[in-house]
Design a protein around this motif. Structure first.
Motif, PDB file in Angstrom:
ATOM      1  N   LYS A  85      10.747  -5.007  -3.598  1.00  0.00           N
ATOM      2  CA  LYS A  85      11.318  -5.298  -2.283  1.00  0.00           C
ATOM      3  C   LYS A  85      10.458  -4.665  -1.198  1.00  0.00           C
ATOM      4  CE  LYS A  85      16.067  -5.597  -4.013  1.00  0.00           C
ATOM      5  NZ  LYS A  85      17.455  -5.074  -3.903  1.00  0.00           N
ATOM      6  N   THR A  87      10.791  -3.924   1.921  1.00  0.00           N
ATOM      7  CA  THR A  87      11.674  -3.661   3.055  1.00  0.00           C
ATOM      8  C   THR A  87      11.496  -2.231   3.546  1.00  0.00           C
ATOM      9  OG1 THR A  87      13.466  -3.032   1.544  1.00  0.00           O
ATOM     10  CG2 THR A  87      13.395  -5.329   2.279  1.00  0.00           C
ATOM     11  N   SER A  89      13.819   0.542   5.883  1.00  0.00           N
ATOM     12  CA  SER A  89      15.079   0.823   6.575  1.00  0.00           C
ATOM     13  C   SER A  89      15.021   2.230   7.158  1.00  0.00           C
ATOM     14  CB  SER A  89      16.272   0.695   5.618  1.00  0.00           C
ATOM     15  OG  SER A  89      16.147   1.591   4.527  1.00  0.00           O
ATOM     16  N   GLY A  98      12.028  -0.177   0.293  1.00  0.00           N
ATOM     17  CA  GLY A  98      12.809  -0.958  -0.663  1.00  0.00           C
ATOM     18  C   GLY A  98      12.415  -0.710  -2.103  1.00  0.00           C
ATOM     19  N   ALA A 241       9.500  -9.432  -2.672  1.00  0.00           N
ATOM     20  CA  ALA A 241      10.700  -9.946  -2.012  1.00  0.00           C
ATOM     21  C   ALA A 241      10.754  -9.392  -0.596  1.00  0.00           C
ATOM     22  CB  ALA A 241      11.952  -9.546  -2.783  1.00  0.00           C
ATOM     23  N   PHE A 242      10.950 -10.286   0.379  1.00  0.00           N
ATOM     24  CA  PHE A 242      11.000  -9.899   1.786  1.00  0.00           C
ATOM     25  C   PHE A 242      12.362 -10.271   2.366  1.00  0.00           C
ATOM     26  CE2 PHE A 242       6.601 -10.581   0.714  1.00  0.00           C
ATOM     27  CZ  PHE A 242       5.923  -9.563   1.367  1.00  0.00           C
ATOM     28  N   HIS A 243      12.898  -9.384   3.191  1.00  0.00           N
ATOM     29  CA  HIS A 243      14.153  -9.655   3.895  1.00  0.00           C
ATOM     30  C   HIS A 243      13.813 -10.069   5.320  1.00  0.00           C
ATOM     31  CE1 HIS A 243      18.366  -9.349   5.001  1.00  0.00           C
ATOM     32  NE2 HIS A 243      18.020  -8.630   6.050  1.00  0.00           N
ATOM     33  N   ILE A 244      14.221 -11.266   5.707  1.00  0.00           N
ATOM     34  CA  ILE A 244      13.878 -11.800   7.027  1.00  0.00           C
ATOM     35  C   ILE A 244      15.117 -11.798   7.909  1.00  0.00           C
ATOM     36  CG2 ILE A 244      13.018 -13.808   8.285  1.00  0.00           C
ATOM     37  CD1 ILE A 244      11.502 -14.593   5.752  1.00  0.00           C
ATOM     38  N   THR A 245      14.998 -11.175   9.071  1.00  0.00           N
ATOM     39  CA  THR A 245      16.098 -11.118  10.025  1.00  0.00           C
ATOM     40  C   THR A 245      15.721 -11.900  11.276  1.00  0.00           C
ATOM     41  OG1 THR A 245      16.767  -8.933   9.224  1.00  0.00           O
ATOM     42  CG2 THR A 245      17.579  -9.606  11.387  1.00  0.00           C
TER      43      THR A 245
END
Length: 247
Positions: A85, A87, A89, A98, A241-245
């Motif tokens: 991940k 990510t 935070s 992540g 894996a990328f979290h897109i906001t």
């Protein structure tokens, strides 16, 4: 005969194409072993060097992998086991990544100059830098990764903690940069290619294995690069894996 090779074109490429077609047709399924060199020589009436060059071509295409003393096997293209991940935070305690991974050995710190893509991404040609290399391992799957942090001297000089401990974890570096008054943002680029010999050794890969390379640049609010991170993983055993906001 079906196995005949048409001359006088490049023999090894013709043979590689025939074998690639057989793999695509399912004649040689994922994980199965190709015929031996002698069997291929007899079937296609070619020399041993031609067979070896054809197998090397298949490796460069990412279709097979060779195991010393055993033979060549069709690569398995299943879903990679490790999910990395990508990510970042932040909480009151600082930053968290992540997928930090577990260190398989102690980090190595060296001093060098920014050249090539490193100089381009940091916008510092031949600048003095601290380089920290880590060998990481996914605790769940055993997948290996190499991680490199590059800190320019001019950035470290502004932060005594970085100058003294350039091998700090990336999350701790982010915290130190933020404490120094920087508003951080990140840009990440992903590329892929076959692993080089030293990368195969570090990641425990066979010839012709593909790897994913990510370049993460930490920048100031006005876009000035501060540090660079490079992550290399096997494309067969790991996925990003990328979290897109959307704001």
């Amino acid at each position: 005969m079906p196995g005949d090779i048409v001359r006088p074109s490049a023999m090894y490429k013709q043979l590689a194409d025939r074998l690639a077609e057989a793999i695509a047709a399912g004649e040689y399924g994922p994980g199965s072993m190709l015929p031996s060199e002698t069997q291929l020589m007899e079937r296609y009436q070619v020399s041993r060097p031609t067979v070896r060059s054809a197998i090397a071509e298949l490796r460069s295409m990412g279709l097979v992998e060779s195991q010393h003393g055993k033979g060549s096997f069709v690569r398995t293209h299943g879903l990679p086991a490790a999910v990395i991940k990508r990510t970042i935070s932040r909480s009151s305690k600082g930053f968290a990544l992540g997928w930090p991974g577990e260190e398989a050995e102690l980090p190595a710190v060296t001093r060098g100059e920014a050249t090539g893509i490193t100089a381009t991404l940091l916008d510092r040609d031949e600048a003095d830098v601290f380089i920290t290399d880590r060998l990481l391992k996914d605790p769940a799957t055993g997948a290996r990764a190499t991680h490199r942090t590059v800190i320019p001297f001019d950035v470290a000089e502004q932060l005594p903690t970085l100058a003294k401990h350039p091998d700090a974890e990336p999350a701790d570096i982010y915290t130190a940069l933020t404490a120094a008054g920087h508003t951080l943002s990140w840009t990440e680029t992903v590329t892929a290619r076959n692993a080089l010999p030293d990368e195969r050794a570090d990641l425990d890969l066979t010839d012709g294995s593909p790897i994913l390379i990510t370049y993460r640049v930490t920048t100031t609010e006005d876009g000035r690069p501060l540090i660079l991170e490079e992550l290399r993983v096997s494309a067969d055993t790991a996925q990003l894996a990328f979290h897109i906001t959307v704001k």
